[in-house]
Design a protein around this motif. Structure first.
Motif, PDB file in Angstrom:
ATOM      1  N   ALA A  11       1.919  19.787  37.934  1.00  0.00           N
ATOM      2  CA  ALA A  11       0.649  18.307  38.246  1.00  0.00           C
ATOM      3  C   ALA A  11       2.058  17.148  38.252  1.00  0.00           C
ATOM      4  O   ALA A  11       2.238  16.215  37.642  1.00  0.00           O
ATOM      5  N   HIS A  43       9.135  12.423  37.459  1.00  0.00           N
ATOM      6  CA  HIS A  43       9.825  12.537  35.649  1.00  0.00           C
ATOM      7  C   HIS A  43      10.630  13.994  35.890  1.00  0.00           C
ATOM      8  O   HIS A  43      11.752  14.460  35.404  1.00  0.00           O
ATOM      9  N   ASP A  73       3.350  21.323  42.064  1.00  0.00           N
ATOM     10  CA  ASP A  73       1.824  20.249  41.950  1.00  0.00           C
ATOM     11  C   ASP A  73       0.502  21.187  42.791  1.00  0.00           C
ATOM     12  O   ASP A  73       0.830  21.867  43.772  1.00  0.00           O
ATOM     13  N   ASP A 123      -2.178  25.582  41.263  1.00  0.00           N
ATOM     14  CA  ASP A 123      -3.356  25.160  41.241  1.00  0.00           C
ATOM     15  C   ASP A 123      -3.491  25.824  39.486  1.00  0.00           C
ATOM     16  O   ASP A 123      -3.661  27.200  39.159  1.00  0.00           O
ATOM     17  N   VAL A 124      -4.418  24.974  38.631  1.00  0.00           N
ATOM     18  CA  VAL A 124      -3.707  25.287  37.442  1.00  0.00           C
ATOM     19  C   VAL A 124      -4.910  26.263  37.247  1.00  0.00           C
ATOM     20  O   VAL A 124      -5.065  27.038  36.153  1.00  0.00           O
ATOM     21  N   ALA A 139       1.913  15.811  32.412  1.00  0.00           N
ATOM     22  CA  ALA A 139       1.570  14.856  31.732  1.00  0.00           C
ATOM     23  C   ALA A 139       0.547  14.019  33.015  1.00  0.00           C
ATOM     24  O   ALA A 139       0.735  14.318  34.190  1.00  0.00           O
ATOM     25  N   ASN A 140      -0.547  13.575  32.125  1.00  0.00           N
ATOM     26  CA  ASN A 140      -1.605  12.516  33.113  1.00  0.00           C
ATOM     27  C   ASN A 140      -2.054  14.008  33.793  1.00  0.00           C
ATOM     28  O   ASN A 140      -2.965  12.963  35.636  1.00  0.00           O
TER      29      ASN A 140
HETATM   30  C1  LIG Z   1      -2.574  11.304  37.467  1.00  0.00           C
HETATM   31  S1  LIG Z   1      -1.718  12.741  38.772  1.00  0.00           S
HETATM   32  C2  LIG Z   1      -0.089  12.692  37.017  1.00  0.00           C
HETATM   33  C3  LIG Z   1       1.254  12.798  38.072  1.00  0.00           C
HETATM   34  C4  LIG Z   1       2.540  12.600  37.092  1.00  0.00           C
HETATM   35  N1  LIG Z   1       2.557  14.177  36.007  1.00  0.00           N
HETATM   36  C5  LIG Z   1       2.904  11.410  36.051  1.00  0.00           C
HETATM   37  O1  LIG Z   1       2.297  11.620  35.324  1.00  0.00           O
HETATM   38  O2  LIG Z   1       3.236  10.544  36.769  1.00  0.00           O
HETATM   39  C6  LIG Z   1      -2.348  14.111  38.229  1.00  0.00           C
HETATM   40  C7  LIG Z   1      -2.015  15.163  38.970  1.00  0.00           C
HETATM   41  O3  LIG Z   1      -2.708  15.641  38.855  1.00  0.00           O
HETATM   42  C8  LIG Z   1      -2.705  17.399  40.217  1.00  0.00           C
HETATM   43  N2  LIG Z   1      -3.529  17.503  39.914  1.00  0.00           N
HETATM   44  C9  LIG Z   1      -5.298  17.771  40.415  1.00  0.00           C
HETATM   45  N3  LIG Z   1      -5.400  19.461  38.948  1.00  0.00           N
HETATM   46  C10 LIG Z   1      -5.311  19.403  39.388  1.00  0.00           C
HETATM   47  C11 LIG Z   1      -4.911  21.072  40.135  1.00  0.00           C
HETATM   48  N4  LIG Z   1      -6.424  22.073  39.739  1.00  0.00           N
HETATM   49  N5  LIG Z   1      -4.280  22.705  38.759  1.00  0.00           N
HETATM   50  C12 LIG Z   1      -2.205  21.151  39.375  1.00  0.00           C
HETATM   51  N6  LIG Z   1      -2.739  20.139  39.308  1.00  0.00           N
HETATM   52  C13 LIG Z   1      -3.891  19.564  39.716  1.00  0.00           C
HETATM   53  C14 LIG Z   1      -2.459  16.105  41.415  1.00  0.00           C
HETATM   54  O4  LIG Z   1      -2.375  16.816  42.415  1.00  0.00           O
HETATM   55  C15 LIG Z   1      -2.104  15.463  40.607  1.00  0.00           C
HETATM   56  O5  LIG Z   1      -0.274  14.830  40.883  1.00  0.00           O
END
Ligand SMILES: C[S@@+](CC[C@H](N)C(=O)[O-])C[C@H]1O[C@@H](n2cnc3c(N)ncnc32)[C@H](O)[C@@H]1O
Length: 204
Positions: A37, A43, A60, A86-87, A105-106
């Protein structure tokens, strides 16, 4: 004129320095890190530059995020091309069989709850025996008063998407345990965030 494809996350701009300091403290001198993500890619760009012995694999879920990651990391030869990941998928195609660290993160609070288990299972599949999973973000914790800022953030997230919201650290620990991971360290970070370090149950 060239389009600037970079997305800008003010939060990532604020927290990247403190996160890098912890990564420098926690990680061995060299290795391969998978970032889950990656979002904007800020980062990846900042932290990889401060970890000269490390290869950084950003990723991502959103295809639309990849051009931003690519642009932030253009010219950084230790950052690999971002993967669409996709996790929740039972396999993570393109991810090397073993990585030395996974950083996320996040995402746990800004994605459906199932993503937490997906992250834990995937990290357990790919981490080397001594590898670490590092998660960063705000959490709720039993016995620790939630700050007004985090309570408001939780309400705001749930209004934006009913599947989002701050998670109890204890629930995250349960998902980790199901995947064979345990919490090794809890680091209090600025703005009421936590950095959590997860390792294999029998990493010694
Ligand atoms: C709030 S953002 C955080 C981005 C970055 N890590 C940061 O801290 O600025 C949440 C991220 O989770 C990703 N995300 C959502 N569902 C996901 C999934 N199923 N697998 C991987 N990533 C996912 C979104 O695409 C998004 O980029």
């Amino acid at each position: 004129m060239t389009d600037d494809l970079r997305r800008h996350s003010p939060a990532a701009e604020r927290n990247r320095v403190a996160i890098l300091a912890e990564l420098q403290r926690l990680l061995p001198p060299q290795g391969l890190l998978l970032e889950i993500a990656s979002g904007s890619g800020q980062h990846a760009a900042h932290c990889s530059a401060g970890l000269p012995g490390w290869q950084w694999q950003p990723s991502d879920f959103e295809a639309e995020a990849l051009p931003s990651i690519r642009t932030w990391c253009a010219g950084l030869d230790r950052v690999r091309a971002p993967l669409r990941l996709d996790v929740l998928s039972p396999e993570w195609p393109g991810v090397p069989a073993q990585v030395d660290a996974v950083f996320c993160a996040n995402m746990i609070h800004i994605a459906p709850w199932e993503c937490c288990g997906g992250l834990m299972r995937g990290a357990a599949r790919h981490l080397s025996p001594q590898g670490v999973l590092i998660t960063y973000g705000p959490y709720l914790e039993d016995g620790v008063p939630t700050t007004p800022g985090n309570l408001g953030f939780d309400v705001d997230l749930r209004l934006r998407n009913a599947g989002w919201g701050l998670r109890r650290r204890e629930d995250v620990e349960h998902e980790a345990a199901e995947a064979g991971l345990v919490l090794r360290e809890r680091v209090a970070m600025p703005a009421n965030n936590l950095l959590l370090v997860w390792v294999r149950e029998r990493s010694g």
